[in-house]
Design a protein around this motif. Structure first.
Motif, PDB file in Angstrom:
ATOM      1  N   ALA A 124      32.629  15.262 -89.251  1.00  0.00           N
ATOM      2  CA  ALA A 124      33.736  15.524 -88.317  1.00  0.00           C
ATOM      3  C   ALA A 124      33.216  16.093 -87.002  1.00  0.00           C
ATOM      4  O   ALA A 124      33.710  15.729 -85.924  1.00  0.00           O
ATOM      5  CB  ALA A 124      34.747  16.477 -88.948  1.00  0.00           C
ATOM      6  N   PHE A 125      32.200  16.962 -87.062  1.00  0.00           N
ATOM      7  CA  PHE A 125      31.585  17.456 -85.834  1.00  0.00           C
ATOM      8  C   PHE A 125      31.006  16.289 -85.035  1.00  0.00           C
ATOM      9  O   PHE A 125      31.165  16.220 -83.819  1.00  0.00           O
ATOM     10  CB  PHE A 125      30.474  18.466 -86.124  1.00  0.00           C
ATOM     11  N   ALA A 126      30.321  15.386 -85.720  1.00  0.00           N
ATOM     12  CA  ALA A 126      29.720  14.233 -85.041  1.00  0.00           C
ATOM     13  C   ALA A 126      30.791  13.396 -84.352  1.00  0.00           C
ATOM     14  O   ALA A 126      30.621  12.977 -83.202  1.00  0.00           O
ATOM     15  CB  ALA A 126      28.934  13.379 -86.032  1.00  0.00           C
ATOM     16  N   LEU A 127      31.891  13.155 -85.032  1.00  0.00           N
ATOM     17  CA  LEU A 127      32.969  12.368 -84.446  1.00  0.00           C
ATOM     18  C   LEU A 127      33.579  13.079 -83.242  1.00  0.00           C
ATOM     19  O   LEU A 127      33.777  12.471 -82.182  1.00  0.00           O
ATOM     20  CB  LEU A 127      34.054  12.072 -85.489  1.00  0.00           C
ATOM     21  N   ALA A 128      33.857  14.368 -83.377  1.00  0.00           N
ATOM     22  CA  ALA A 128      34.435  15.129 -82.266  1.00  0.00           C
ATOM     23  C   ALA A 128      33.490  15.144 -81.070  1.00  0.00           C
ATOM     24  O   ALA A 128      33.917  14.966 -79.918  1.00  0.00           O
ATOM     25  CB  ALA A 128      34.749  16.552 -82.713  1.00  0.00           C
ATOM     26  N   GLN A 129      32.209  15.335 -81.323  1.00  0.00           N
ATOM     27  CA  GLN A 129      31.227  15.346 -80.238  1.00  0.00           C
ATOM     28  C   GLN A 129      31.106  13.968 -79.588  1.00  0.00           C
ATOM     29  O   GLN A 129      30.986  13.863 -78.366  1.00  0.00           O
ATOM     30  CB  GLN A 129      29.878  15.824 -80.776  1.00  0.00           C
ATOM     31  N   HIS A 130      31.181  12.929 -80.393  1.00  0.00           N
ATOM     32  CA  HIS A 130      31.118  11.569 -79.853  1.00  0.00           C
ATOM     33  C   HIS A 130      32.304  11.290 -78.926  1.00  0.00           C
ATOM     34  O   HIS A 130      32.135  10.767 -77.821  1.00  0.00           O
ATOM     35  CB  HIS A 130      31.087  10.552 -80.992  1.00  0.00           C
ATOM     36  N   VAL A 131      33.493  11.648 -79.381  1.00  0.00           N
ATOM     37  CA  VAL A 131      34.696  11.431 -78.568  1.00  0.00           C
ATOM     38  C   VAL A 131      34.611  12.227 -77.271  1.00  0.00           C
ATOM     39  O   VAL A 131      34.912  11.718 -76.186  1.00  0.00           O
ATOM     40  CB  VAL A 131      35.973  11.785 -79.369  1.00  0.00           C
TER      41      VAL A 131
END
Length: 147
Positions: A124-131
């Motif tokens: 979820a951190f990876a997704l949030a950072q990607h967005v």
């Protein structure tokens, strides 16, 4: 989840601030996890039925990693390549957690819950950072999915 939903979660619509907040949250959670593994590798190893030596090594790695992510979060404009590296490392950690669980770890019930939970949190951190990184770079909103 869309960029708008992530902006609401970060409590800002300013892309740089959103990215820095998600990096900072990652650093705090990872750092706390790392320090816990360092300070209590024996009791946590027994609780999770995972080797205390493994937890001690992971604690050291996580603590150093968290310091690097915190440094990135402290930058006014975090550089793109290191942020991408954080995203990729987070995705790799999440995937390897599931592989370890399936291939060689035989944890207790607590470990069988903890390992996927922390892997999903890191993903979820990876997704949030990607967005947030896409928003910083002007990538628009495509539902927050990696391109």
């Amino acid at each position: 989840m869309s960029a708008t939903q992530f902006a609401a979660l970060a409590r800002t619509t300013e892309p740089q601030t959103m990215l820095r907040r998600f990096l900072a949250l990652d650093a705090v959670v990872t750092g706390v996890n790392g320090v816990a593994y360092l300070a209590a590798s024996g009791p946590l190893g027994r609780l999770l039925d995972v080797g205390s030596e493994l937890l001690l090594a992971l604690g050291l790695v996580l603590t150093v990693y968290a310091a690097g992510v915190a440094w990135l979060a402290s930058r006014r404009q975090p550089p793109v390549l290191p942020v991408r590296a954080v995203i990729e490392i987070n995705l790799a950690w999440a995937a390897l957690s599931f592989v370890a669980l399936a291939a060689w770890l035989s944890p207790s019930t607590a470990g069988a819950v903890w390992i996927p939970l922390q892997a999903l949190t890191v993903a979820a951190f990876a997704l949030a950072q990607h967005v947030a990184l896409r928003a910083v770079r002007g990538g628009g909103d495509r539902g927050g999915l990696p391109s």
